[in-house]
Enzyme design. Structure first.
Site, PDB file in Angstrom:
ATOM      1  CB  SER A 123      -0.874  -0.020   1.245  1.00 54.84           C
ATOM      2  OG  SER A 123      -1.580   1.186   1.294  1.00 54.84           O
ATOM      3  CG  ASN A 173      -1.596   5.762  -0.491  1.00 53.65           C
ATOM      4  OD1 ASN A 173      -1.564   6.985  -0.649  1.00 53.65           O
ATOM      5  ND2 ASN A 173      -1.784   4.903  -1.475  1.00 53.65           N
ATOM      6  CB  SER A 177      -7.003   1.596  -4.036  1.00 58.81           C
ATOM      7  OG  SER A 177      -6.134   2.412  -4.753  1.00 58.81           O
ATOM      8  N   GLY A 403      -1.852  -4.550  -2.161  1.00 50.67           N
ATOM      9  CA  GLY A 403      -0.630  -5.349  -1.984  1.00 50.67           C
ATOM     10  C   GLY A 403      -0.676  -6.136  -0.688  1.00 50.67           C
ATOM     11  CD  GLU A 405      -3.524  -4.227   3.416  1.00 53.23           C
ATOM     12  OE1 GLU A 405      -4.316  -4.782   4.185  1.00 53.23           O
ATOM     13  OE2 GLU A 405      -3.810  -3.237   2.718  1.00 53.23           O
TER      14      GLU A 405
HETATM   15  N1  LIG Z   1       5.192   7.991 -10.148  1.00 50.61           N
HETATM   16  C1  LIG Z   1       4.917   8.776  -9.125  1.00 50.61           C
HETATM   17  N2  LIG Z   1       5.333  10.023  -9.103  1.00 50.61           N
HETATM   18  C2  LIG Z   1       5.052  10.841  -8.078  1.00 50.61           C
HETATM   19  N3  LIG Z   1       4.382  10.446  -6.990  1.00 50.61           N
HETATM   20  C3  LIG Z   1       3.930   9.184  -6.933  1.00 50.61           C
HETATM   21  C4  LIG Z   1       4.172   8.293  -8.006  1.00 50.61           C
HETATM   22  N4  LIG Z   1       3.618   7.113  -7.663  1.00 50.61           N
HETATM   23  C5  LIG Z   1       3.059   7.279  -6.453  1.00 50.61           C
HETATM   24  N5  LIG Z   1       3.233   8.527  -6.014  1.00 50.61           N
HETATM   25  C6  LIG Z   1       2.777   9.091  -4.733  1.00 50.61           C
HETATM   26  O1  LIG Z   1       2.510   8.039  -3.865  1.00 50.61           O
HETATM   27  C7  LIG Z   1       1.171   8.076  -3.408  1.00 50.61           C
HETATM   28  C8  LIG Z   1       0.605   6.691  -3.284  1.00 50.61           C
HETATM   29  O2  LIG Z   1       0.493   6.091  -4.542  1.00 50.61           O
HETATM   30  P1  LIG Z   1      -0.691   5.138  -4.906  1.00 50.61           P
HETATM   31  O3  LIG Z   1      -1.959   5.644  -4.406  1.00 50.61           O
HETATM   32  O4  LIG Z   1      -0.562   4.828  -6.322  1.00 50.61           O
HETATM   33  O5  LIG Z   1      -0.325   3.869  -4.093  1.00 50.61           O
HETATM   34  P2  LIG Z   1      -0.990   2.459  -4.144  1.00 50.61           P
HETATM   35  O6  LIG Z   1       0.100   1.486  -4.412  1.00 50.61           O
HETATM   36  O7  LIG Z   1      -2.113   2.466  -5.076  1.00 50.61           O
HETATM   37  O8  LIG Z   1      -1.487   2.260  -2.672  1.00 50.61           O
HETATM   38  P3  LIG Z   1      -2.774   1.515  -2.146  1.00 50.61           P
HETATM   39  O9  LIG Z   1      -2.498   0.076  -2.211  1.00 50.61           O
HETATM   40  O10 LIG Z   1      -2.901   2.020  -0.775  1.00 50.61           O
HETATM   41  O11 LIG Z   1      -3.873   1.956  -3.011  1.00 50.61           O
HETATM   42  C9  LIG Z   1       0.429   8.879  -4.431  1.00 50.61           C
HETATM   43  O12 LIG Z   1      -0.663   9.526  -3.840  1.00 50.61           O
HETATM   44  C10 LIG Z   1       1.495   9.861  -4.883  1.00 50.61           C
HETATM   45  O13 LIG Z   1       1.562  10.926  -3.995  1.00 50.61           O
HETATM   46 MG   LIG Z   2      -4.075   2.426  -4.917  1.00 54.81          MG
END
Ligand SMILES: Nc1ncnc2c1ncn2[C@@H]1O[C@H](COP(=O)(O)OP(=O)(O)OP(=O)(O)O)[C@@H](O)[C@H]1O
Ligand SMILES: [Mg+2]
Length: 1062
Positions: A123, A173, A177, A403, A405
């Site tokens: 996450s 985060n 999601s 992912g 956890e």
């Molecule tokens: N390529 C990127 N460039 C800049 N910032 C990023 C990038 N990828 C992720 N981030 C930052 O990291 C934060 C978390 O990313 P994201 O929401 O995609 O995570 P996730 O893997 O989907 O987590 P979760 O499993 O909780 O949904 C984003 O809100 C953003 O601020």
């Molecule tokens: Mg996500």
């Protein structure tokens, strides 16, 4: 490009992990760290050059890109970057999500292979961001057009809507999601997006009623309260204050860097783009408001008559408002919240609930409404974006799922999530590690096996349909009798006592292991990614996921169409005794479907890594990254890559694809496929270690070789295409030329024919004319003697004469009256008679006038002659003439005959008198006038004194030299006399007559008759006159002073006189 190739050789921070030397966990972490420091957040893993450009059939190993979350925005997602990666050679460019997306997209479009992009990671590792990058890249590079753009926009706009309802701030985060998402984007054969389908997995609905400190509920609640207009809030019966709502965290509802109000508007716009009607949006928000308000429904306990404790609504306002929103009678909802219908034998009995039970029911209702609403939302989006046509489609799936956890306290949700990750890892292992190695063995390629952990044992532990944990949980849920988590755990302990990946207090005790980290009521699973301890509390309840039937019936009874549709089981008509499938089994089957779906596609992996726990940019915690590298299986992956071959393909398709590279295999190879491939490659002289010949497939070790092969193919194909073009163009030109030539011959033949035909026709026409003339001439010659010559002239003359005769006779009958004043004359009946007619008119008129004159008496005639003469002399010359026309010429004004006084004068005139009148004579000395009698006879002009009536001056007409008069209407007259005469010696006479016109006219006539010549007459304003004392110049001046009695003469000096006239 240069940067890419140089970074390939950069030992410290290789872009491709296959090039890592030595390959250890430390060096891998170090490389990632070094690249992270340089803000190169993407790394490839030995797979560059695979995928799109290569694999066609057989085993396929997906691309892998490792992405480290930078936690800062980097300038690597610009439109220029998109262009840079568009149609790039995957091998030649820096690793990037765009590169993998481009490769997948092209492979889909050009090779007709369905693709899936699996995005995994913890996450906060950046999965959702990566999935959005993939989607936006595909949208940017696919073709444009009104319809296509609409589809793309709808697909992209599904993100803000789903994120509003499915994402929340967690400690890991800020935009986490809280559901799993798999989206199939569908394309047509040209690679244009047609639409898509979204599947969602396991929404974390417990968040509705409870969340940890520092976290938030789903974004939509905060967005709604911050962004809705006062009217909308009023319509939804909400207050803007977050703290008012029990389900929202009371402190820190605002998130730095997140503008809830703006996001709310963006979400509304997105819904509009997707195609939500305003009514649907309102309904959706109403149901959302209901969930929020349910949290504020407070229950209190009261005692019934039976002494039993019962719960009741503490404050009815919130409940009433909810009921108003959903169109339900408040009593129904109150009853459903505070009591429960239980079936006792054949009877339905209403039992009251305790306060905790009441709250439990309320929360369950809120969770159920929200999770069903979320499912409805996904279905509604699908209805908009799904492909309407039944065209053949190609699919690109993008999986963004939670992912692995590990928390302090892990519950049913973590168990489910980790199971899903275990399955994904299985795919990864199967497709990249196991299958690849098995293939080498199968194909008889020399191979030293690489150790890797196969996690199917763990998957089996959870999902086995008889002994799996999920199956046992279901069994417990369905079993009659006392059911609780303890019995479930006991059962697990019995069945899995010896399982290598299962642990609990009991099994540890049995193995005599002392482990304080494992508390009671817990079990531990050794996942591929680490050991996770699950607390069984809540497992049964969450798996059952039951909602009291009274509540679902109450919801069904509401008038709110959307809410009602969410609870179909509430329809009393459709009460079914069958229990709904448990949450676990539902999830298991949806995961199984997902896996089936993913297996059928060509996989691409984006492995997301979270560099630190503090969401900070530029902080890299190696231990954290190492743990992720381990459970992502990256080491094994790289190892297999390094040892293995980059590319393999069945001999048949390989030969087919590259046969043009060798003249022996091109255009046709008659032998076997394998021999063909051997001959083909022998001609290309690659190093032997680069190639391996399996039983059915050819293996190529390095991507370089493959790219070399591909490059040569492209060149050769270009050559062949040129050859084909050349031949085709030659053929086309030749045929066209021949066609043109044939046409030209045909056209000229037709033209010549046409010209000759015309010429012939003309000649024929001419001959006919000649013939006709000749024949005519001959005939005329022959027949001339039979006709009288000049007959036509005779006839014509006869006709003319006849016409003239008729005209003249007609004229005789039609003559105009004989009056001289009548000048009419009949018009000529024919044009040729015009001149004659005019002439006759004149003759007739003259004749008429003559006739008139002839019958006049002599005196009248003389009068007329005098008049004529006067007109000739004065008309248009002297103004007086016009006035004189009224006066008849009487001649005799004195009455000489009658008046005895004038007897003497009468005697002088005798019979020769022409005119007798009184005139005034101007005194030549002073200009004064004196009256005189004037007698004009045929020989003399006599001036006489009126008193004496004696002639004073007698002038012979021959003495008169001339007469001068003025132009004006006066009666002034100068009588110039010849000097030689006796009277003349006295000088000229100046006279004034009242009948000047008549006087001068008669003088003129008489003079002419006597002298036989015209009397010189001057009509002038200035003339000279002779006085006895010399010549005097007389000037006539028009002046009002002249008076009515005639001109006034003024002497000016000795030789000037002025005559004032008017
Ligand atoms: N390529 C990127 N460039 C800049 N910032 C990023 C990038 N990828 C992720 N981030 C930052 O990291 C934060 C978390 O990313 P994201 O929401 O995609 O995570 P996730 O893997 O989907 O987590 P979760 O499993 O909780 O949904 C984003 O809100 C953003 O601020
Ligand atoms: Mg996500």
């Amino acid at each position: 490009m240069e940067g890419a190739s140089s970074s390939l050789l950069d030992a410290e921070a290789v872009a491709d992990l296959v090039l890592l030397d030595p390959l250890t966990e430390e060096s891998l972490v170090q490389t990632l760290q070094e690249r992270f420091r340089r803000r190169d957040i993407y790394v490839g893993s030995g797979t560059r050059g695979f995928g799109g450009t290569t694999g066609t059939a057989g085993t396929y190993i997906g691309n892998v890109v490792i992405s480290v979350n930078p936690y800062q925005s980097l300038p690597i997602y610009t439109p220029e970057k998109v262009e840079e990666y568009r149609n790039c050679s995957f091998f030649a460019v820096k690793p990037h999500i765009y590169a993998i997306a481009d490769d997948a997209y092209r492979s889909l479009r050009d090779r007709d292979r369905d693709q899936c992009i699996l995005i995994t990671g913890e996450s906060g590792a950046g999965k959702t961001e990566a999935s959005k990058l993939v989607m936006s890249y595909v949208a940017a590079v696919s073709s444009k057009g009104e319809e296509v753009n609409k589809v793309k926009e709808q697909l992209l706009q599904s993100n803000p809507v789903l994120e509003a309802f499915g994402n929340a701030k967690t400690v890991r985060n800020d935009n986490s999601s809280r559901f799993g998402k798999y989206m199939d984007i569908e394309f047509d054969f040209k690679g244009e997006p047609l639409g898509g389908v979204i599947s969602n997995y396991l929404l974390e609905k417990s968040r509705i009623v409870r969340h940890m400190k520092g976290e938030r509920n789903f974004h939509i609640f905060y967005q709604l309260l911050a962004g809705a207009s006062p009217q909308l809030l009023q319509q939804l019966k909400l207050r803007q204050d977050c703290g008012h709502y029990g389900y929202l965290n009371r402190e820190g509802s605002n998130l730095p860097g997140m503008d809830d109000a703006a996001n709310f508007h963006a979400m509304q716009d997105a819904m509009r783009v997707i195609g939500f009607s305003p009514a649907e949006v309102t309904e959706l928000l109403q149901v959302t408001a209901v969930v929020l308000k349910l949290g504020n429904v407070q229950l209190s306990s009261s005692f019934q008559a039976s002494g039993m404790e019962a719960c009741s609504i503490a404050e009815p306002r919130e409940l009433r408002e909810i009921c108003e929103l959903i169109g339900l009678e408040p009593g129904t909802l109150e009853r459903a919240l505070c009591s429960r219908t239980v079936k006792a034998r054949d009877e339905m009995v209403l039992t009251t609930l305790t306060v905790p039970q009441g709250y439990y029911g309320r929360d369950a209702l809120a969770k159920n409404i929200y999770s069903r609403l979320f499912n409805w939302l996904v279905n509604r989006i699908n209805a908009s974006i799904q492909v309407k046509s039944d065209k053949q489609r190609k699919v690109m799936g993008v999986l963004d799922i939670y992912g692995f956890e590990i928390f302090q306290d892990n519950s049913f949700e973590q168990f489910i999530i980790n199971y899903c990750n275990e399955k994904l890892q299985q795919i990864f292992i199967l497709m990249t590690l196991k299958e690849e190695q098995e293939e080498y063995v199968r194909e008889g390629i020399q191979w030293t096996p690489v150790e890797f952990f196969d996690n199917s044992i763990i998957c089996n532990l959870i999902e086995n349909s008889t002994t799996g944990i999920l199956a046992m949980l279901d069994e417990e849920c369905l079993r009659p009798g006392v059911v609780n988590e303890d019995t479930f755990l006991t059962k697990l302990n019995q069945l899995l006592a010896t399982h290598k990946h299962y642990e609990s207090k009991e099994t540890q005790n049995a193995r005599r292991v002392t482990d304080t980290s494992l508390p009671p009521r817990c079990f531990r699973i050794h996942h591929y990614a680490g050991k996770v301890t699950y607390n069984v509390t809540g497992f049964i309840e969450k798996n059952n996921d039951l909602l009291f039937r009274d509540l679902s019936q109450a919801m069904w009874a509401a008038q709110h169409a959307l809410l009602r549709s969410l609870f179909p089981e509430g329809d009393p008509q459709k009460v079914s005794l069958k229990l709904p499938p448990t949450a676990g089994s539902q999830f298991k089957s949806s995961v199984a479907m997902l896996m089936k779906n993913l297996y059928s596609k060509n996989p691409n992996y984006i492995r997301c890594i979270k560099p630190n726990d503090t969401k900070s940019a530029m902080v890299f915690t190696p231990e954290l990254v190492l743990a992720q590298i381990r459970y992502l299986g990256l080491m094994e992956n790289v190892r297999v890559r390094r040892a293995g071959y980059a590319f393999r393909q069945l001999y048949g398709p390989f030969l087919q694809r590259y046969k043009m590279l060798n003249p022996r295999t091109w255009p046709r190879w008659d032998g076997g496929d394998r021999q063909g491939a051997e001959v083909l490659l022998a001609g290309l002289a690659f190093p032997t270690e680069e190639l391996a010949f399996g039983h059915t497939k050819i293996f190529i070790r390095s991507p370089h070789t493959l790219f070399d092969l591909e490059r040569r193919r492209q060149e050769r194909v270009a050559q062949l295409a040129t050859l084909i073009q050349k031949t085709f163009r030659g053929w086309r030109c030749r045929t066209q030329y021949q066609l043109m030539r044939k046409s030209q011959i045909l056209i000229s033949a037709w033209f010549r024919g046409h010209r000759q035909k015309n010429r012939y026709k003309q000649m024929k026409r001419s001959a006919l004319i000649l013939q006709a003339y000749a024949r005519g001439w001959k005939a005329r010659k022959t027949y001339r003697k039979y006709f009288r010559s000049n007959a036509s002239t005779c006839v014509a003359n006869f006709i003319y004469r006849r016409l003239v005769q008729r005209y003249l006779l007609g004229l005789a009958k039609n003559l105009p009256p004989l009056s001289v004043t009548d000048r009419t004359w009949p018009p000529a009946p024919y044009r040729f008679l015009d001149d004659a007619n005019q002439e006759l008119k004149n003759i007739f008129y003259h004749w008429k006038c003559k006739k008139y004159r002839d019958q006049l008496p002599a005196s009248h005639r003389a009068q007329l002659q005098a008049r004529l003469c006067a007109s000739e002399l004065f008309k248009d010359k002297k103004t007086l003439y016009t006035k004189s026309l009224q006066q008849p010429f009487r001649g005799e004004y004195l009455g000489l005959k009658q008046n005895p006084k004038y007897q003497k004068l009468h005697a002088v005139a005798k019979d020769k008198l022409v005119m007798a009148d009184t005139v005034r004579k101007v005194n030549r000395a002073n200009g004064k006038t004196v009256p005189r009698l004037l007698l004009l006879t045929t020989e003399h002009l006599v001036l006489a004194d009126p008193k004496a009536a004696q002639p004073k001056t007698v002038l012979s007409l021959s003495d008169i030299r001339g007469v001068s008069v003025t132009r004006f209407s006066d009666g002034f007259l100068a009588l110039h006399l010849k000097e030689v005469s006796t009277v003349g010696a006295k000088g000229d006479f100046l006279l004034v007559s009242d009948h000047l016109i008549e006087l001068v006219t008669r003088l003129h006539q008489t003079f002419k008759a006597t002298m036989g010549q015209a009397l010189p007459l001057h009509i002038t304003d200035r003339f000279s006159t002779r006085f006895p004392k010399g010549d005097v110049s007389i000037t006539v001046v028009e002046s009002p002073k002249a008076g009515t009695n005639g001109p006034v003469c003024k002497k000016k000096g000795s030789n000037k006189m002025e005559v004032l006239v008017h």
